[in-house]
Design a protein around this motif. Structure first.
Motif, mmCIF file in Angstrom:
data_model
loop_
_atom_site.group_PDB
_atom_site.id
_atom_site.type_symbol
_atom_site.label_atom_id
_atom_site.label_comp_id
_atom_site.label_asym_id
_atom_site.label_seq_id
_atom_site.Cartn_x
_atom_site.Cartn_y
_atom_site.Cartn_z
ATOM 1 N N UNK A 245 0.817 -1.213 0.000
ATOM 2 C CA UNK A 245 0.000 0.000 0.000
ATOM 3 C C UNK A 245 0.852 1.265 0.000
ATOM 4 N N UNK A 246 2.080 1.146 0.462
ATOM 5 C CA UNK A 246 3.002 2.279 0.476
ATOM 6 C C UNK A 246 4.420 1.761 0.273
ATOM 7 N N UNK A 247 4.932 1.790 -0.940
ATOM 8 C CA UNK A 247 6.258 1.229 -1.241
ATOM 9 C C UNK A 247 7.386 1.817 -0.406
ATOM 10 N N UNK A 248 7.199 3.019 0.140
ATOM 11 C CA UNK A 248 8.249 3.662 0.920
ATOM 12 C C UNK A 248 8.219 3.251 2.394
ATOM 13 N N UNK A 249 7.193 2.513 2.783
ATOM 14 C CA UNK A 249 7.121 2.059 4.171
ATOM 15 C C UNK A 249 7.903 0.758 4.305
ATOM 16 N N UNK A 250 7.961 0.239 5.496
ATOM 17 C CA UNK A 250 8.646 -1.028 5.705
ATOM 18 C C UNK A 250 9.780 -0.907 6.693
ATOM 19 N N UNK A 251 10.136 -2.044 7.282
ATOM 20 C CA UNK A 251 11.240 -2.086 8.241
ATOM 21 C C UNK A 251 12.372 -2.984 7.750
ATOM 22 N N UNK A 252 12.174 -3.612 6.591
ATOM 23 C CA UNK A 252 13.217 -4.454 6.009
ATOM 24 C C UNK A 252 13.691 -3.786 4.723
ATOM 25 N N UNK A 253 14.928 -3.298 4.699
ATOM 26 C CA UNK A 253 15.447 -2.654 3.487
ATOM 27 C C UNK A 253 15.288 -3.553 2.271
ATOM 28 N N UNK A 254 15.109 -2.931 1.110
ATOM 29 C CA UNK A 254 14.808 -3.690 -0.105
ATOM 30 C C UNK A 254 15.937 -4.608 -0.563
ATOM 31 N N UNK A 255 17.141 -4.095 -0.618
ATOM 32 C CA UNK A 255 18.222 -4.911 -1.168
ATOM 33 C C UNK A 255 19.589 -4.354 -0.760
ATOM 34 N N UNK A 256 20.620 -5.035 -1.258
ATOM 35 C CA UNK A 256 21.974 -4.554 -1.051
ATOM 36 C C UNK A 256 22.508 -4.756 0.350
ATOM 37 N N UNK A 257 23.587 -4.036 0.644
ATOM 38 C CA UNK A 257 24.280 -4.171 1.922
ATOM 39 C C UNK A 257 23.397 -3.770 3.095
ATOM 40 N N UNK A 258 22.517 -2.786 2.883
ATOM 41 C CA UNK A 258 21.643 -2.329 3.967
ATOM 42 C C UNK A 258 20.687 -3.441 4.401
ATOM 43 N N UNK A 259 20.141 -4.155 3.422
ATOM 44 C CA UNK A 259 19.233 -5.265 3.741
ATOM 45 C C UNK A 259 19.981 -6.372 4.484
ATOM 46 N N UNK A 260 21.158 -6.725 3.980
ATOM 47 C CA UNK A 260 21.935 -7.782 4.608
ATOM 48 C C UNK A 260 22.307 -7.412 6.041
ATOM 49 N N UNK A 261 22.671 -6.150 6.265
ATOM 50 C CA UNK A 261 23.030 -5.698 7.600
ATOM 51 C C UNK A 261 21.839 -5.805 8.552
ATOM 52 N N UNK A 262 20.668 -5.375 8.094
ATOM 53 C CA UNK A 262 19.469 -5.427 8.930
ATOM 54 C C UNK A 262 19.121 -6.869 9.298
ATOM 55 N N UNK A 263 19.207 -7.776 8.327
ATOM 56 C CA UNK A 263 18.882 -9.172 8.581
ATOM 57 C C UNK A 263 19.940 -9.828 9.477
ATOM 58 N N UNK A 264 21.193 -9.381 9.333
ATOM 59 C CA UNK A 264 22.251 -9.908 10.196
ATOM 60 C C UNK A 264 21.982 -9.549 11.649
ATOM 61 N N UNK A 265 21.592 -8.296 11.895
ATOM 62 C CA UNK A 265 21.300 -7.875 13.266
ATOM 63 C C UNK A 265 20.085 -8.614 13.813
ATOM 64 N N UNK A 266 19.105 -8.854 12.952
ATOM 65 C CA UNK A 266 17.949 -9.629 13.402
ATOM 66 C C UNK A 266 18.398 -11.037 13.815
ATOM 67 N N UNK A 267 19.265 -11.646 13.025
ATOM 68 C CA UNK A 267 19.735 -12.993 13.338
ATOM 69 C C UNK A 267 20.500 -13.019 14.661
#
Length: 215
Positions: free
Chosen positions: A79-101
């Motif tokens: 409903x809003x492509x700019x919303x979200x808490x998981x970055x779309x791609x790239x190093x930023x996404x990997x970093x966010x998922x790493x911290x979650x892990x």
């Protein structure tokens, strides 16, 4: 309306509840407090009989907090492509998922250590308990070293996961058995002002046996 089965002592439940509020999806979810240790109905929905479990409007059961958060993130972005808490791609996404892990591992270790501490000494494994304690403190040390990556503006899934993991350590060990540095606690205090955290604070449920709710 979707249904979320949760326990107020479960850090994985809290992560989903925080994310749903941050994504403004909580009004679409009916939160149902249960005891995952005794609720037979939960096993019919989730073969693992664990919380959190999200039941979609079509009846599909979604479980494991990372999967539920990913679904809610996609729902918000539809409903809003700019919303979200998981970055779309790239190093930023990997970093966010790493911290979650990292945070998820800390949560699991904290829960396991707490459960083992309640066992009779003859039923404990000191080796396993020391291993869990080491994982928790090592995780805290890693958070201190990487604190700059856990932004306070537009926080991502890693930020929320780390916060909840730290609060879970405090919840299970109020005597501050683990050393959370002042700089990390200052960061926690800043983030604690968010409504999503205030509404989902850890507490013992009103069940007959509170000590069972250690998920």
């Amino acid at each position: 309306m979707m249904q979320l089965y949760y326990s107020p002592t479960s850090p994985f439940s809290r992560k989903v509840r925080v994310v749903s509020r941050e994504l403004a999806r909580d009004k679409q979810i009916n939160e149902i407090l249960i005891d995952p240790w005794t609720d037979a109905a939960l096993r019919t929905l989730n073969p693992l009989s664990k919380v959190p479990t999200l039941i979609l409007e079509d009846g599909m059961a979604v479980f494991e907090s990372a999967v539920i958060c990913d679904y809610l993130d996609q729902l918000a972005r539809s409903s809003n492509p700019k919303s979200g808490v998981i970055p779309n791609d790239g190093a930023e996404r990997l970093s966010a998922l790493k911290w979650q892990a990292l945070a998820d591992g800390m949560m699991a270790a904290t829960g396991r250590l707490f459960a083992d501490s309640k066992r009779a000494e003859t039923d404990r494994s000191e080796f396993v308990m020391e291993r869990q304690a080491y994982a928790i403190q090592s995780g805290i040390d890693a958070i201190l070293d990487g604190l700059a990556q856990l932004r306070t503006e537009e926080p991502h899934i890693g930020t929320w996961s780390v916060l909840i993991a730290l609060y879970y350590v405090d919840f299970r060990w109020p005597d501050r058995r683990f050393d959370i540095p002042v700089r990390v606690r200052d960061w926690m205090a800043i983030m604690s002002e968010r409504e999503s955290l205030a509404e989902t604070i850890f507490h013992l449920p009103h069940f007959d046996d509170d000590q069972k709710s250690i998920a």
